[in-house]
Structure formats: structure tokens, C-alpha cells
Write an enzyme that holds these catalytic residues in place. Structure first.
Site, short mmCIF file in Angstrom:
data_model
loop_
_atom_site.label_atom_id
_atom_site.label_comp_id
_atom_site.label_asym_id
_atom_site.label_seq_id
_atom_site.Cartn_x
_atom_site.Cartn_y
_atom_site.Cartn_z
N HIS A 31 12.98 -59.04 73.49
CA HIS A 31 11.72 -59.11 74.26
C HIS A 31 12.05 -58.78 75.71
O HIS A 31 12.56 -59.62 76.44
CB HIS A 31 11.10 -60.51 74.14
CG HIS A 31 9.79 -60.63 74.83
ND1 HIS A 31 8.68 -61.20 74.24
CD2 HIS A 31 9.38 -60.29 76.09
CE1 HIS A 31 7.66 -61.19 75.07
NE2 HIS A 31 8.06 -60.64 76.22
N HIS A 65 10.86 -56.55 79.43
CA HIS A 65 9.92 -55.76 80.23
C HIS A 65 10.74 -54.80 81.11
O HIS A 65 11.52 -55.25 81.94
CB HIS A 65 9.06 -56.66 81.12
CG HIS A 65 8.19 -57.58 80.32
ND1 HIS A 65 6.93 -57.23 79.89
CD2 HIS A 65 8.42 -58.82 79.83
CE1 HIS A 65 6.41 -58.21 79.18
NE2 HIS A 65 7.30 -59.20 79.12
N LYS A 69 2.54 -55.50 69.90
CA LYS A 69 2.52 -56.73 70.68
C LYS A 69 1.07 -57.13 70.94
O LYS A 69 0.32 -56.37 71.55
CB LYS A 69 3.25 -56.51 72.01
CG LYS A 69 3.16 -57.68 72.99
CD LYS A 69 3.96 -58.88 72.53
CE LYS A 69 3.77 -60.08 73.45
NZ LYS A 69 4.41 -59.96 74.74
N HIS A 124 1.93 -62.99 71.95
CA HIS A 124 1.94 -63.91 73.09
C HIS A 124 0.99 -65.04 72.72
O HIS A 124 -0.23 -64.89 72.84
CB HIS A 124 1.50 -63.21 74.39
CG HIS A 124 1.60 -64.11 75.58
ND1 HIS A 124 2.45 -63.86 76.64
CD2 HIS A 124 0.99 -65.29 75.86
CE1 HIS A 124 2.34 -64.85 77.53
NE2 HIS A 124 1.45 -65.73 77.08
N HIS A 159 8.69 -65.79 72.97
CA HIS A 159 9.08 -66.73 74.04
C HIS A 159 8.51 -68.13 73.83
O HIS A 159 7.75 -68.64 74.67
CB HIS A 159 8.71 -66.19 75.43
CG HIS A 159 7.34 -65.55 75.55
ND1 HIS A 159 6.19 -66.19 75.18
CD2 HIS A 159 6.97 -64.33 76.00
CE1 HIS A 159 5.17 -65.38 75.40
NE2 HIS A 159 5.62 -64.25 75.90
N ASP A 184 12.64 -61.95 77.78
CA ASP A 184 11.38 -61.87 78.53
C ASP A 184 11.68 -61.64 80.01
O ASP A 184 10.95 -62.11 80.89
CB ASP A 184 10.50 -63.11 78.35
CG ASP A 184 9.05 -62.85 78.76
OD1 ASP A 184 8.69 -61.67 78.92
OD2 ASP A 184 8.29 -63.82 78.93
O1 DOR Z 1 6.02 -64.50 82.73
C1 DOR Z 1 5.63 -63.52 82.12
N1 DOR Z 1 5.74 -62.29 82.63
N2 DOR Z 1 5.07 -63.69 80.92
C2 DOR Z 1 4.48 -62.68 80.26
O2 DOR Z 1 3.96 -62.90 79.20
C3 DOR Z 1 4.42 -61.32 80.85
C4 DOR Z 1 5.49 -61.14 81.83
C5 DOR Z 1 5.27 -59.91 82.69
O3 DOR Z 1 4.96 -58.84 82.14
O4 DOR Z 1 5.43 -60.00 83.90
ZN ZN Z 2 7.01 -60.86 77.95
#
Ligand code: DOR
Ligand code: ZN
Length: 335
Positions: A12, A14, A95, A134, A168, A240
Site C-alpha cells: 500500500h 502513495h 481501491k 479504505h 491500513h 501507506d
Molecule cells: O493518511 C492518509 N493519507 N490516509 C489515506 O487514506 C490517504 C493518504 C494520502 O493519500 O495522503
Molecule cells: Zn493510503
């Protein structure tokens, strides 16, 4: 003391886009062999053309590192079966975000009504596509994940062949669901294994530890630690890691997200060693994910050594967890 991990995976992640992608992608690609890449960029990844183009930008950003980005589609309830058949050639998972629940999720689903979601979930189940969720309602912030539990239960019973990953997870109730439904799995982050709400807001507010779902109580963290340290077969590491530029964190209206990618393996090794569970780390950061996703990763050896690692104060304009602090383990080399 040396510890070697084979093909660690971040299930997971980003990676963002443009300038931020160029900063963060090489950091994950250095120490991980692959990652499930989240689709909540702007605009969200909702077409096959967008998946292919985003993957190309990622591959370009990681340079010569051995690393496979595993792509995902942003879940929409109006995708056709024909579209999903084609998408299945390019993505492992979809997702699902409830609309507005977190960063860039405005295009998420307006309703979690099973009948509304059924056509897409049935097609995904038939095609072997994984559903990543989520799982938060828009209730009281500490109860959102617990309240979502009944939705996980309905989804798991209505679509028994669909693999559902509770992303998460942060509560003991989510941990308990793993042993109740065969088709429920979970990712667990580094930060939720280490912090509670006390660390975020118990003293001076710590914006770099603010994330969604927010860190919970001590008993929740203990439950997460319990299943992670024993590498429960249904849990996988998913960082995450969610970078935001410093001006979006240290401001009025702090964005949610903790940036951990460049220090995750070092900190996990320290944590597992502290609990005398190093032997289970390989399963937690790779083997479980391979089995759950039916995926054979690119081969990579990450040799960690018990020697101090001073976490940089920033990576470009992003402040990592443990900024300017020293971890007990460092990455000696990657092969
Ligand atoms: O803390 C987070 N940041 N939780 C999420 O679900 C998305 C993520 C983000 O994309 O910044
Ligand atoms: Zn995330």
C-alpha cells in the site's frame, strides 16, 4: 549483526505524480522489490489509458532500480464487466474509497449499498481482481473503522470468492475480523505499529504523524503488533507512505499522511528484533503478500546491518517519520 530480506513488498504505497513522484519513487524502488500503487492521484486513475501512462511515469522515475509498480484502479460503481476484463490485464486490484473520506477521494463511492456495488464486485470476483478498501465511515473519528466493520462483514459474506483487503487497519476489531471471514485480509503500516493517538495529539500536535485512519488506543496497537510480529498469514506490510509537501503539513488544515518509505525496512527490523521476532519479518514484508496476491516478485536482496541510520531531516520538501532521529538498523546494500 546482519539480516537479509528477499524481495520486500510494500502492499500500500502513495507515489503521487510529477515532481513529488520523482522525489519519492526512487526511495521506495531502492529498498523494495515492488509495491501496490494507490490510484488517488489528481485526477484519480479510472481508465486503462491512465493506468498505463501512470505506470510509465513511475518506471521512468525509478531509474535503474529493480522494482515493479503493481497498478490499481480507483473503484467506481459504474465500471462495466467488459471494461474490467480489459483492466484485469493491467491492474491487480481496485481501491475503494468512500467519497470524501481522505486525501483525493472525492470521486469515491457515494454509497456502500451492496446492491449498488454488486455488478462491479461480481465481475471483480469472477476475474480474480482484489478489492482494496479504505474502511472508514464518516462517524466520530475514533469510531470510523470500527463502524465500518459491519460493511466488511456484508461484503465478505455477499462475495465469498472476492479477496478483500482491509487497508491500513488500526483497531482490535479489524484484527478480529481476519479470523472470522476467510476472504478478508489486511495491510498494516509501520506507523500504526509504533504510535497511538497520544503520539499524535497527546502533547504538542505532531502534524507529521497525522494520518487517516488516525492512530488509536494502546490495546489497538497491541492487537496490530500481535498479528504482525507473528506474521499472521492474512496480514501484509503496506506502508501507506503518503508524502505531502511541508507547507501542506505544517499549516492550518494539515493534510493526512505519514511519509515512511525510505526508513520502513530499517524501523521494521528494529521493531521485530526488539520483540525477538526477526524470523517472521520475511513473511510479514513479502511471503504473505506473494501468497495472498498470487504474485511472484522480482528478485532483490536487501541486506540490513545493525548500525545507526540517521534519518534525514527531509527528503526534498517532505519530512519523514523519525526526521533527524537515529534508527538502530541501516540498509548495508541492495543486490
Ligand atoms: O493518511 C492518509 N493519507 N490516509 C489515506 O487514506 C490517504 C493518504 C494520502 O493519500 O495522503
Ligand atoms: Zn493510503
Amino acid at each position: 549483526m546482519i539480516y537479509t530480506l528477499i524481495s520486500p513488498l510494500d502492499m500500500h504505497l502513495h507515489l503521487r505524480d510529477e515532481a513529488m513522484l520523482k522525489v519519492v519513487a526512487p526511495l521506495s524502488a531502492h529498498s523494495f522489490s515492488g509495491a501496490i500503487v494507490m490510484p488517488n492521484v489528481v485526477p484519480p486513475i479510472t481508465t486503462i489509458e491512465a493506468v498505463i501512462a501512470y505506470k510509465e511515469r513511475i518506471v521512468h522515475a525509478i531509474g535503474n532500480n529493480v522494482f515493479e509498480p503493481l497498478m490499481t484502479l480507483f473503484f467506481r460503481d459504474d465500471y462495466s464487466r467488459e471494461f474490467l476484463e480489459k483492466a484485469a490485464l493491467h491492474v491487480k486490484a481496485l481501491k475503494l474509497y468512500p467519497s470524501g473520506i481522505t486525501t483525493n477521494s472525492e470521486a469515491g463511492v457515494a454509497s456502500m449499498d451492496i446492491e449498488v456495488l454488486r455488478p462491479v464486485l461480481e465481475a471483480m470476483s469472477d476475474l480474480g481482481l482484489i478489492l482494496c478498501v479504505h474502511g472508514e465511515t464518516n462517524g466520530f473519528v475514533m469510531d470510523r473503522e470500527k463502524e465500518f466493520g459491519s460493511i466488511y462483514e456484508s461484503l465478505a459474506s455477499a462475495f465469498p470468492k472476492l479477496k478483500i483487503v482491509m487497508e491500513h487497519i488500526t483497531t482490535k476489531e479489524s484484527v478480529a475480523l481476519l479470523d472470522t471471514y476467510e476472504n478478508l485480509y489486511a495491510t498494516i503500516t509501520l506507523h500504526h505499529l509504533l504510535i497511538t493517538l497520544d503520539d499524535v495529539a497527546g502533547g504538542m500536535l505532531q502534524p507529521h504523524l497525522f494520518c487517516k485512519p488516525i492512530a488509536k488506543r494502546y490495546e489497538d496497537r497491541d492487537a496490530l503488533l500481535h498479528v504482525s510480529l507473528k506474521a499472521h498469514p492474512k496480514v501484509m506490510f503496506g506502508s501507506d507512505s503518503a508524502p505531502h509537501p511541508i507547507h501542506k503539513k505544517e499549516c492550518c488544515g494539515c493534510a493526512a499522511g505519514v511519509f515512511t518509505a525510505p526508513l520502513a525496512l530499517q524501523a521494521l527490523t528494529e521493531l521485530f528484533e526488539k520483540h525477538n521476532k526477526l524470523a517472521n519479518l520475511q513473511a510479514f514484508v513479502s511471503d504473505n503478500a506473494q501468497r495472498i496476491y498470487g504474485y511472484k516478485p522480482l528478485y532483490k536482496e536487501v541486506k540490513l546491518i545493525k548500525a545507526p541510520f540517521c534519518v534525514p531531516s527531509s527528503y526534498d520538501n517532505v519530512i519523514p517519520m523519525f526526521a533527524s532521529q537515529t534508527l538502530a538498523w541501516s540498509i548495508e546494500h541492495v543486490l
